[in-house]
Design a protein around this motif. Structure first.
Motif, PDB file in Angstrom:
ATOM      1  N   CYS A 293       0.822  -1.211   0.000  1.00  0.00           N
ATOM      2  CA  CYS A 293       0.000   0.000   0.000  1.00  0.00           C
ATOM      3  C   CYS A 293       0.854   1.258   0.000  1.00  0.00           C
ATOM      4  N   PHE A 294       1.921   1.263   0.803  1.00  0.00           N
ATOM      5  CA  PHE A 294       2.700   2.477   1.004  1.00  0.00           C
ATOM      6  C   PHE A 294       4.126   2.376   0.468  1.00  0.00           C
ATOM      7  N   GLY A 295       4.470   1.260  -0.177  1.00  0.00           N
ATOM      8  CA  GLY A 295       5.709   1.145  -0.924  1.00  0.00           C
ATOM      9  C   GLY A 295       6.968   0.818  -0.143  1.00  0.00           C
ATOM     10  N   PHE A 296       6.836   0.357   1.096  1.00  0.00           N
ATOM     11  CA  PHE A 296       8.038   0.012   1.859  1.00  0.00           C
ATOM     12  C   PHE A 296       8.544  -1.369   1.471  1.00  0.00           C
ATOM     13  N   ASP A 297       9.869  -1.475   1.355  1.00  0.00           N
ATOM     14  CA  ASP A 297      10.469  -2.778   1.126  1.00  0.00           C
ATOM     15  C   ASP A 297      11.510  -3.037   2.210  1.00  0.00           C
TER      16      ASP A 297
ATOM     17  N   THR B 207       5.456   1.504  12.828  1.00  0.00           N
ATOM     18  CA  THR B 207       4.596   2.493  13.490  1.00  0.00           C
ATOM     19  C   THR B 207       3.954   3.420  12.469  1.00  0.00           C
ATOM     20  N   ARG B 208       4.718   3.822  11.471  1.00  0.00           N
ATOM     21  CA  ARG B 208       4.180   4.685  10.420  1.00  0.00           C
ATOM     22  C   ARG B 208       3.078   3.977   9.647  1.00  0.00           C
ATOM     23  N   ILE B 209       3.298   2.706   9.335  1.00  0.00           N
ATOM     24  CA  ILE B 209       2.272   1.934   8.623  1.00  0.00           C
ATOM     25  C   ILE B 209       1.033   1.785   9.507  1.00  0.00           C
TER      26      ILE B 209
END
Length: 172
Positions: A109-113, A131-133
């Motif tokens: 959803c937010f592009g973190f890998d 925490t951000r997610i």
């Protein structure tokens, strides 16, 4: 749509698309992967269709699909009754559970890998990404049922990866 676990809910809920694509019993029935006999879980046909390359869409128009989470199996989706299956090469995106080289997707959803978490731990000794997610999920901004190949919330995998990378960093 907020598809992930939040403080107000006990777990992910079936979307209207999930409900339309199968009965409650079909959605909760688990099958073994047709390639590796590993654990799998039901996934909506909508999710399968969103992940497939355009030329393969017609093959997935019918049936109830399951997602194989075994990292060493190239099968991503399979349908028990028809025998139809789709592998990592049939998808438009990389499946984080099925790859070992960067970028290893974690949050669709937010592009973190994985490299984002690794770099943050390397720089600061900790990571704020889970925490951000979580904060974004609480705001109702996730779409895991559509964007994550597993059809599930990514937060469990993100936390597991963050813990593993922190332990690896501390043992050096």
């Amino acid at each position: 749509m907020n598809c992930c676990v939040t403080e107000e809910s006990d777990g992910p809920t079936a979307s209207k698309a999930d409900e339309a694509s199968g009965t409650a019993d079909e959605l909760h029935e688990t099958h073994r992967c047709s390639s590796c006999n590993g654990q799998s879980r039901p996934v909506s046909r909508k999710t399968v269709l969103l992940m497939l390359k355009p030329e393969l869409l017609e093959r997935a128009m019918h049936g109830n699909y399951s997602f194989c989470s075994a990292g060493d199996c190239s099968t991503v989706y399979f349908e028990d009754k028809s025998g139809e299956q789709f592998t990592v090469n049939d998808l438009r995106i990389r499946v984080g559970l099925k790859v070992n080289d960067d970028p290893i997707p974690l949050c669709y959803c937010f592009g973190f890998d994985e490299s984002h978490i690794r770099d943050e731990i390397s720089t600061t000794g900790k990571t704020s990404i889970p925490t951000r997610i979580s904060s974004l999920i609480r705001e109702g901004l996730c779409a895991c049922d559509s964007r994550n190949p597993s059809g599930m919330c990514c937060l469990g995998e993100v936390n597991k990866t963050a813990n593993r990378l922190r332990e690896t960093s501390q043992s050096r």
